[in-house]
Design a protein around this motif. Structure first.
Motif, short mmCIF file in Angstrom:
data_model
loop_
_atom_site.label_atom_id
_atom_site.label_comp_id
_atom_site.label_asym_id
_atom_site.label_seq_id
_atom_site.Cartn_x
_atom_site.Cartn_y
_atom_site.Cartn_z
N VAL A 102 14.26 48.01 12.04
CA VAL A 102 14.22 49.27 12.04
C VAL A 102 12.58 49.41 12.25
N GLU A 103 12.10 50.75 12.48
CA GLU A 103 10.94 50.99 13.00
C GLU A 103 9.93 50.76 11.82
N ALA A 114 9.84 45.14 10.82
CA ALA A 114 10.49 45.65 9.66
C ALA A 114 12.29 45.04 9.85
N VAL A 115 12.86 44.66 8.83
CA VAL A 115 14.08 44.25 8.76
C VAL A 115 14.93 44.86 7.78
N GLY A 122 14.03 48.57 4.78
CA GLY A 122 13.39 47.32 5.07
C GLY A 122 12.22 47.30 4.32
N LEU A 123 11.77 48.37 3.45
CA LEU A 123 10.44 48.13 2.59
C LEU A 123 10.73 47.66 1.36
N ILE A 139 3.52 49.92 -0.65
CA ILE A 139 4.82 50.54 -0.13
C ILE A 139 6.02 49.77 0.28
N GLY A 140 5.85 48.50 0.15
CA GLY A 140 6.87 47.37 0.20
C GLY A 140 6.74 46.99 1.34
N GLY A 141 7.90 45.79 1.85
CA GLY A 141 7.74 45.28 2.91
C GLY A 141 7.12 43.99 3.23
N PHE A 142 6.89 43.45 4.56
CA PHE A 142 6.14 42.35 4.75
C PHE A 142 4.78 42.50 4.70
N LEU A 143 3.77 41.57 4.35
CA LEU A 143 2.42 41.77 4.28
C LEU A 143 1.85 41.17 5.53
#
Length: 385
Positions: A102-103, A114-115, A122-123, A139-143
């Motif tokens: 995902v974008e 993002a996955v 993905g967040l 906001i969530g997701g990878f850092l």
């Protein structure tokens, strides 16, 4: 049962009075339990049973029917052999069932893919590296991003995640970084991508226009080995990304920008006499990824490790999109730092202790390219950041 073994290859030897010794080779994977069944033969002659397995890969991994958790495990061999278009571990995470790309919705996280799991944004995925949290609390997701050459392996739990990776309504990613050993080992690699190797995106960059400019070079190096044999080891990695990407405006965007330029030329845009409308906006990107890990085994029952990592990158003309002029962009400088201290002690066959301390830091600065005022806040472009 052996708790919290580092991923890798192990040899298990079983012996009992009156029976011949048996030997088994075992591959330990991250966040999983491996069960071994061994049949001891009566001791008559010297005999050894050796069980060998081929190198494991996510492409040949069987379905685990002994757990309700849906997960796929990516091994170091996968990270080395499978093509990674963006040199991100997330590129391989797409091979896990139930995932899709995902974008990324956060412009401050350049090149961190993002996955999505189960159709989510993905967040809401949780990610941990060496037991330390690596998720964005805002906001969530990878850092923070890590070089694939610094990763030993990782597990992607896409559903029914267990309590050790909670705080998620979607999936979780559990990463283990590489460590040193008694043998010196190192690698050097160079990766090249260019516009000639990329497919044309016909909406933004239609023929017969020249192909959108792009080039990227990755320089990678790793080194690990013993500081004190059988006691203290180190592993280090560094990766430098030199990328010159670009944004090509679609015919519709170019037509709108040319109309805005005509308005400025007629003096109808306060404070602006001319507006440049380039056919392509260059987006230079420079990134440094570094890790350093120390492992210490003071005794057979105790093991310590300290891991430090950094992700420092600069993006020029950041925030420039299809519907925005170059003047609305910014120079972004992101500095990510993370530190993890872990300790594991076996007190008895029934008691085991584990401690993980994690600290992370983000320092972000943004400098606008230009400030043209509120007059350019049209539907197709904006000066707000």
């Amino acid at each position: 049962r052996f708790e919290d073994l580092p991923p890798g290859e192990y040899t298990v030897r079983i012996s009992a009075t009156g029976f011949a010794e048996a030997c088994s080779r075992v591959t330990v994977r991250v966040s999983s339990v491996r069960q071994i069944n061994v049949t001891l033969q009566p001791k008559g002659i010297a005999e050894k049973v050796v069980v060998n397995a081929a190198t494991q890969s996510i492409t040949t991994e069987p379905i685990d029917t002994g757990s309700a958790v849906h997960q796929a495990i990516v091994y170091q061999a996968d990270l080395q052999n499978l093509p990674l278009a963006a040199r991100s571990f997330a590129n391989i995470a797409y091979l896990a069932p139930g995932t899709e790309p995902v974008e990324p919705s956060d412009p401050t996280k350049a090149r961190i893919t993002a996955v999505s799991t189960g159709g989510s944004s993905g967040l809401n995925n949780e990610i941990s590296v060496d037991g330390g949290d690596n998720s964005d609390d805002y906001i969530g997701g990878f850092l923070q991003n890590f070089s694939p050459d610094a990763i030993q392996e990782f597990a992607f739990r896409t559903a029914l995640a267990e309590a050790d990776t909670g705080r998620t309504t979607a999936g979780s990613v559990i990463i283990t970084t590489r460590s040193g050993s008694n043998l010196w080992h190192g690698e050097a690699a160079f990766y090249e991508r260019a516009a000639a190797l990329n497919a044309r995106f016909p909406i933004d960059n239609p023929a017969p226009d020249p192909k959108q400019p792009f080039s990227r070079q990755n320089y990678v190096g790793t080194l690990g080995g013993p500081v004190v044999s059988d006691k203290l080891w180190f592993f280090s990695s560094i990766e430098y990304v030199h990328e010159n990407s670009s944004i090509a405006y679609s015919p519709a965007s170019t037509e709108q920008f040319n109309a805005l330029r005509q308005l400025a030329g007629m003096g109808l845009v306060p404070g602006v006499g001319a507006i440049a409308v380039p056919s392509t906006v260059l987006v230079p990107f420079r990134d440094y990824l570094g890790t350093l890990r120390l492992d210490w085994a003071p005794s057979e029952r105790s093991r310590w490790f300290l891991r430090a990592a950094t992700d420092s990158y600069t993006t020029h003309n950041g925030l420039v999109q299809q519907g925005a002029l170059p003047s609305t962009g910014a120079t972004q400088h992101n500095n990510y730092f993370s530190f993890v201290l872990g300790q594991q002690t076996t007190f008895s066959p029934q008691w085991f202790g584990s401690l993980v301390l994690n600290s992370s830091l983000l320092h972000l600065t943004q400098t606008r390219n230009d400030t043209l005022g509120f007059a350019l806040a049209f539907p197709f472009t904006t000066t707000s950041s």
